[in-house]
Design a protein around this motif. Structure first.
Motif, mmCIF file in Angstrom:
data_model
loop_
_atom_site.group_PDB
_atom_site.id
_atom_site.type_symbol
_atom_site.label_atom_id
_atom_site.label_comp_id
_atom_site.label_asym_id
_atom_site.label_seq_id
_atom_site.Cartn_x
_atom_site.Cartn_y
_atom_site.Cartn_z
ATOM 1 N N THR A 162 0.858 -1.196 0.052
ATOM 2 C CA THR A 162 0.111 -0.102 0.047
ATOM 3 C C THR A 162 1.027 1.331 -0.007
ATOM 4 O O THR A 162 0.528 2.208 -0.482
ATOM 5 N N SER A 163 2.064 1.026 0.785
ATOM 6 C CA SER A 163 2.916 2.485 0.712
ATOM 7 C C SER A 163 3.442 2.593 -0.740
ATOM 8 O O SER A 163 3.627 3.732 -1.073
ATOM 9 N N GLU A 177 -4.078 1.374 -3.551
ATOM 10 C CA GLU A 177 -4.784 0.353 -3.100
ATOM 11 C C GLU A 177 -4.529 -0.934 -4.152
ATOM 12 O O GLU A 177 -4.107 -0.780 -5.254
ATOM 13 N N VAL A 178 -4.703 -2.098 -3.293
ATOM 14 C CA VAL A 178 -3.982 -3.290 -4.266
ATOM 15 C C VAL A 178 -5.070 -4.580 -3.792
ATOM 16 O O VAL A 178 -5.760 -4.272 -2.849
ATOM 17 N N LYS A 198 -8.874 -4.487 -6.638
ATOM 18 C CA LYS A 198 -8.024 -4.034 -5.611
ATOM 19 C C LYS A 198 -9.168 -3.795 -4.431
ATOM 20 O O LYS A 198 -10.286 -3.586 -4.859
ATOM 21 N N SER A 199 -8.676 -3.848 -3.284
ATOM 22 C CA SER A 199 -9.726 -3.653 -2.247
ATOM 23 C C SER A 199 -9.262 -1.956 -1.708
ATOM 24 O O SER A 199 -8.239 -1.400 -1.922
ATOM 25 N N GLU A 238 -2.367 11.495 4.827
ATOM 26 C CA GLU A 238 -3.235 11.804 3.740
ATOM 27 C C GLU A 238 -3.886 10.493 3.071
ATOM 28 O O GLU A 238 -4.851 10.426 2.459
ATOM 29 N N THR A 239 -3.053 9.477 3.400
ATOM 30 C CA THR A 239 -3.533 8.134 2.790
ATOM 31 C C THR A 239 -4.955 7.742 3.276
ATOM 32 O O THR A 239 -5.807 7.298 2.419
ATOM 33 N N LEU A 240 -5.115 7.788 4.488
ATOM 34 C CA LEU A 240 -6.422 7.165 5.255
ATOM 35 C C LEU A 240 -7.059 8.594 5.913
ATOM 36 O O LEU A 240 -8.569 8.261 6.441
ATOM 37 N N THR A 241 -6.290 9.575 6.139
ATOM 38 C CA THR A 241 -7.109 10.712 6.776
ATOM 39 C C THR A 241 -6.901 11.987 6.030
ATOM 40 O O THR A 241 -5.736 12.743 6.030
ATOM 41 N N PRO A 242 -7.898 12.501 5.332
ATOM 42 C CA PRO A 242 -7.642 13.634 4.748
ATOM 43 C C PRO A 242 -7.506 14.964 5.768
ATOM 44 O O PRO A 242 -7.916 14.816 6.880
#
Length: 206
Positions: free
Chosen positions: A66-67, A71-72, A89-90, A141-145
């Motif tokens: 994921t890094s 999304e994979v 992808k999830s 930013e990946t999960l928390t805008p």
């Protein structure tokens, strides 16, 4: 010039393709081992530790995936046939939820660093250290805008990161070498520093 070292690359770059390939090879091998336990915790303490390390490594590989790729596909079962359909992808939320679940399960199963005597195996302090990194990643930013940076969800991630880093510190198993030069001297002499290093990948040869 297309050069990964300069940050210029695309999907045709061999190093990028190989990274994807070897990470999913690791996921596949972990899936086979985890599936062999049929959802049960082995009675043998050694087998428990092996299961714990497989759970941790699967989670760690997805953390790297994921890094690097966002999304994979999240595959949690062994691949038993070349005829299997490709997975879509999830979402990052689903993948990170599984990463946390696997690492949390692994923590109670793996050996203590004192039992291992080295840091080339996943230990009870390596797991929370990596969980802290996972939760810090989740605050980004990946999960928390940015609009949610100070929300209860984001603060919860920070609290978890603090909890797991504190667990490593309070364990008393690790500390920084007070002599910076000695770190490299020890490496040259092949002296293992289980206190200085939480977890490292062992390499054969030079």
């Amino acid at each position: 010039v297309n050069n990964i070292r300069h940050g210029y690359y695309d999907a045709a770059d061999l190093d990028i393709g190989r990274l994807w390939e070897i990470l999913y090879e690791g996921v596949s091998r972990a899936n086979f081992l985890i599936a062999s336990c049929d959802g049960e915790i082995p009675e043998s303490r050694t087998k428990q530790a092996i299961l714990g390390e497989a759970l941790f490594l699967r989670a760690y590989y997805y953390f790297l995936l994921t890094s690097c790729f966002g999304e994979v596909p999240l595959k949690l079962t062994p691949t038993v046939s070349p005829e299997e359909k490709y997975l879509a992808k999830s979402s990052l939320e689903e993948i990170y939820s599984r990463i946390v679940q696997d690492m949390t399960s692994a923590e109670s199963l793996v050996f203590d660093i004192d039992e291992l005597g080295c840091n080339e195996r996943v230990s009870k302090t390596a797991v929370p250290a990596m969980l802290a990194s996972v939760y810090l990643k989740m605050t980004g930013e990946t999960l928390t805008p940015k609009s949610e940076r100070y929300s209860e969800k984001a603060l919860g991630y920070y609290e978890q990161a603090l909890y797991y880093t504190s667990a490593v510190i309070s364990s008393g198993k690790h500390s920084l070498n007070p002599d910076y030069d000695q770190i490299f001297i020890n490496q040259i002499k092949n002296i293992n520093e289980s206190g200085e290093v939480l977890w490292e990948v062992g390499m054969y040869g030079n």
